[in-house]
Scaffold this motif. Structure first.
Motif, mmCIF file in Angstrom:
data_model
loop_
_atom_site.group_PDB
_atom_site.id
_atom_site.type_symbol
_atom_site.label_atom_id
_atom_site.label_comp_id
_atom_site.label_asym_id
_atom_site.label_seq_id
_atom_site.Cartn_x
_atom_site.Cartn_y
_atom_site.Cartn_z
ATOM 1 N N UNK A 190 0.734 -1.180 0.097
ATOM 2 C CA UNK A 190 0.108 0.114 0.003
ATOM 3 C C UNK A 190 0.797 1.343 -0.156
ATOM 4 N N UNK A 191 1.646 1.332 0.919
ATOM 5 C CA UNK A 191 2.506 2.724 1.055
ATOM 6 C C UNK A 191 3.571 2.611 -0.544
ATOM 7 N N UNK A 192 3.963 1.526 -0.939
ATOM 8 C CA UNK A 192 4.644 1.877 -2.147
ATOM 9 C C UNK A 192 3.611 2.460 -3.459
ATOM 10 N N UNK A 193 2.572 2.004 -3.314
ATOM 11 C CA UNK A 193 1.629 2.540 -4.382
ATOM 12 C C UNK A 193 1.140 4.121 -3.925
ATOM 13 N N UNK A 194 1.232 4.343 -2.777
ATOM 14 C CA UNK A 194 0.939 5.768 -2.330
ATOM 15 C C UNK A 194 2.071 6.838 -2.838
ATOM 16 N N UNK A 195 3.250 5.985 -2.429
ATOM 17 C CA UNK A 195 4.504 6.798 -2.754
ATOM 18 C C UNK A 195 4.557 7.240 -4.406
ATOM 19 N N UNK A 196 4.424 5.938 -5.059
ATOM 20 C CA UNK A 196 4.824 5.959 -6.581
ATOM 21 C C UNK A 196 3.628 6.668 -7.309
#
Length: 285
Positions: A190-196
């Motif tokens: 989830x965090x990777x998606x949020x950042x990217x």
């Protein structure tokens, strides 16, 4: 303020002053120490982690002497005096965030205890204390300039299942204001998606903070400061920036998404910003 040592093996944290003389260590230990120093982060804010093995084991964070770091052989390089910093213990039986068994890269330690403490002499920003240490989402959104963007970010955080926000802030004697926000989600995916997809861009962040509409990639941030498990995306407000300059960094650390902001009238110094970003990153590692 000095964080208490945990009952398990904990490395002692030294301040920036020279250490007292001790008897010479065995040659094998000297070689080992040199290997550790060579592997440490060699960057202008120069921080070094001593990690003890084993789940739930706390460790301290310290800094190398200025004379150990190329380019910092001066009496004062602008680093702040932080108190002793120790990672909080993990709940019994819980893995660390980047253990192989922890496929979601979840932080099981209390998120509030993973916030970097204020440096010596700084005045705390009580507005970021929240209730029981948890900051309301609306108070995090207040850091952003545009009302429409705040609404967009709010929906985004809700859709991605934001669990809670922990924050801390302070102002040092020179007028530098620091704010740190840690947002926790269910998984690292989830965090990777949020950042990217939403927050960071190559040259500038996607959403403007208050007073920082013209942010650009901080090309002076040391490349060697990147940790293996914690990514950072750093930006600075370019001249002309008016009365105050802003620096910001987004951190991606497993299930935690972090934001570090520093601002100061007349210009925010690079070294304490780098130091703060790296110490906070190491607490999340």
């Amino acid at each position: 303020m000095t964080t208490e040592q945990q009952p398990e093996t904990t490395a002692t944290v030294a301040g920036p002053a020279p250490m007292p003389e001790v008897p010479p260590a065995p040659q094998s230990a000297v070689r080992k120490d040199r290997r550790v120093l060579r592997a440490a982060l060699r960057w202008t804010a120069a921080v070094l982690v001593f990690a003890a093995a084993g789940a739930g084991t706390a460790y301290g964070i310290t800094r190398m002497e200025r004379t150990d770091v190329p380019g910092l052989q001066t009496e004062s390089d602008g680093r702040w005096e932080y108190p002793q910093i120790v990672k909080p213990p993990l709940p019994a039986g819980s893995p660390g965030p980047f253990d192989k068994a922890n496929t979601a890269n979840s932080h099981y330690a209390d998120l509030r205890e993973l916030l970097l403490p204020a440096p010596e002499g700084a005045k705390a920003d009580k507005a970021l204390s929240g209730e029981d240490g948890w900051l309301a989402t609306k108070d995090f959104l207040a850091a952003y300039e545009d009302e429409d963007e705040r609404d967009t970010i709010g929906r985004l955080l809700t859709d991605q299942g934001l669990r809670h926000v922990a924050a801390r802030g302070w102002t040092t004697a020179d007028g530098t204001r620091t704010r740190i926000y840690l947002l926790q989600f269910e998984t690292a995916t989830v965090v990777d998606s949020l950042q990217g997809d939403s927050f960071t861009g190559y040259d500038s962040p996607q959403f403007a903070l208050k007073g920082a509409s013209e942010m650009h990639l901080d090309e002076q941030f040391p490349a060697k400061a990147e940790l293996e498990d914690v990514r950072h995306y750093t930006y600075e407000e370019a001249k002309p920036y008016g009365a105050e300059q802003v620096r910001e960094a987004y951190l991606v650390a497993g299930d935690v998404f972090g934001l570090v902001v520093q601002s100061r009238k007349g210009g925010a110094a690079a070294v304490p910003f780098q130091q703060t970003v790296m110490l906070q990153s190491q607490l999340l590692e």
